[in-house]
Design a protein around this motif. Sequence first.
Motif, PDB file in Angstrom:
ATOM      1  N   GLU A 320      35.298 -16.970 113.479  1.00 28.97           N
ATOM      2  CA  GLU A 320      35.582 -17.431 112.116  1.00 28.97           C
ATOM      3  C   GLU A 320      35.429 -18.941 111.977  1.00 28.97           C
ATOM      4  O   GLU A 320      35.914 -19.709 112.797  1.00 28.97           O
ATOM      5  N   HIS A 322      36.061 -22.624 110.492  1.00 32.35           N
ATOM      6  CA  HIS A 322      37.171 -23.400 109.932  1.00 32.35           C
ATOM      7  C   HIS A 322      36.739 -24.850 109.755  1.00 32.35           C
ATOM      8  O   HIS A 322      36.191 -25.467 110.672  1.00 32.35           O
ATOM      9  N   ASP A 355      43.264 -21.455 105.255  1.00 33.52           N
ATOM     10  CA  ASP A 355      42.481 -20.355 104.692  1.00 33.52           C
ATOM     11  C   ASP A 355      42.820 -20.153 103.223  1.00 33.52           C
ATOM     12  O   ASP A 355      43.949 -20.374 102.786  1.00 33.52           O
ATOM     13  N   ASN A 361      35.713 -16.423 104.855  1.00 36.18           N
ATOM     14  CA  ASN A 361      35.284 -17.415 105.849  1.00 36.18           C
ATOM     15  C   ASN A 361      34.050 -16.888 106.577  1.00 36.18           C
ATOM     16  O   ASN A 361      34.115 -15.838 107.226  1.00 36.18           O
TER      17      ASN A 361
END
Length: 439
Positions: A320, A322, A355, A361
Motif C-alpha cells: 500500500e 503512503h 488514510d 490507496n
Amino acid sequence: MIHCGKKYICAVITCIFMFASILICFWGDLQLQNNITRKIFPEARKFSPENQLCRGKPAENAITALKDNRTFIISPYFDDREGKVTRVIGIVHHEDVKELYCWFCCQPSGNIYVSKAKIDVHSDRFGFPYGTADIVCLEPKTCNPTHVSINQSPHGNIDQLPRFEIKNRKAETFSVDFTVCISAMFGNYNNVLQFIQSVEMYKILGVQKVVIYKNNCSHLMEKVLKFYVEEGTAEIIPWPINSHLNVSSKWHFSMDAKDIGYYGQITALNDCLYRNMQRSKFVVLTDADEIILPLKHPDWKTMMSSLQQQNPGTDIFLFENHIFPETVSTHMFNISSWNSVPGVNILQHVYREPDRKEVFNPRKMIIDPRKVIQTSVHSVLRAYGKSVNVPMDVALVYHCRVPLQADLPRESLIRDTTLWRYNSSLITNVNKVLHQTIL
C-alpha cells in the motif's frame, strides 16, 4: 479370450495391445493440446514467402516504428508457458491495427516462416488511443527461430523489414534476487539526491539491479546514471517515445488528450517484466520516489521468504502506497554537504498523511515474473499466480512527494521514523556516491 499354442505368441499379442493403447492415449493428448492451442490462437496459420531467406536490417532502437506509424515494436520474447510462442511487446493504435504477421527466421535452414499474430491490447489503456499490446505468434514446429520481423501483411520483401532478436530463448539461472523497474524518467528529471537515496536504499534492502527507462534527465543526473551503470547496478533503456507519439504526463486521457499516457509507462513495465523473467527471482515495479519499506523484517529477502511461507501459491505481492509530503520536514539529518545537491532529502520527511476512507490507496508490487503475463502500474492484468495485499504492519510504500492532503496541519500527520533504522548505512553510502560523482 485369446488361446495361444505357444507362450511367446501370447506375449507378442499382449505387447501389440499395450502399444496400441499407449498410441491412442498419446494421440488423444496431442489432439487436446492442439485444441487448446487453436483456442488461444484461433487465427494462427502458416504462410510461405517464395524464395526468401533470413535477412532484414537489425533493429537498433528501443522503440521501432513500423511503416503504418500505428504500430511500435519494443522487443520480442520467447514464451513457452502457453505453447511455443513469441510474445512481442509493442504499442498499437487500438482501433486502426487489426492485422499483423510474424516473419520468423528459422535456423539452421535460414528459411522464412510467416504466421498471423494475435493482437492483445492491454485492458488498462485509460482512454488513450494507443496502448500496450502483446503481439503473439505461434512459432514453427520445424525450427527454433532466433529472430523475427513484424509486418502488416504475410507478403512483402524481407529486406525492407526490421529484424528483432527473440530474447529469453535460452534458459538461464537467476543471476539476481531482486530487480527494480523504474519507468519512465522524463521531464528533464533532476531530483538527484532522492534518486541516489532510493537506489542506495534498494541496495541495502537487497536489490542487485535497477532498470531505468530513460526519456530525458538533467546533465547532473546523467553523471549519476553513468556511475551506477559502471558500478553494475543500473541498466539504462533509452525511451524516446515522444519521438514517435504525442505523449501525456498524465495517467488518463480525460486529463490530457494525447496519444498515450504517462510516457508509455505501462509498456515499459511490461518490457521490464519480460526482460528480467529469466534472470531475476523477483521483479519490483515501483517509481524512483518510492521505497517498499519493511516494518517487521530487515530486508526484502527475509520479508519475501516470510510472505511466501504465509501465502503458499502466491506470486504477486501488493504494498500500500503512503504519502510522506516533502513540504513537511524535520531538522534531523540536515547534512550540510547535501544542501548543494538538487533534490529531496528523504531522511528529513518522516510524517505521512493519514488514510482517507473514501479514497483507494494505490499499491506497488513485488512479483515472480514467470507467473505474470500482463501487468499494469498498480496491479497485474493477467497472471498464473495468486495475488495478496500485504498488511501495512508488514510493509508499506514510502512515497515522498508533493502532498495529496495539502491542507492538513502538521499535528494531523502521522510520525513514522521506520526509515531512520537505515540512516547510518544510507548516509555512508550516499556520501560515497556523491563524492564520486558530484561533490
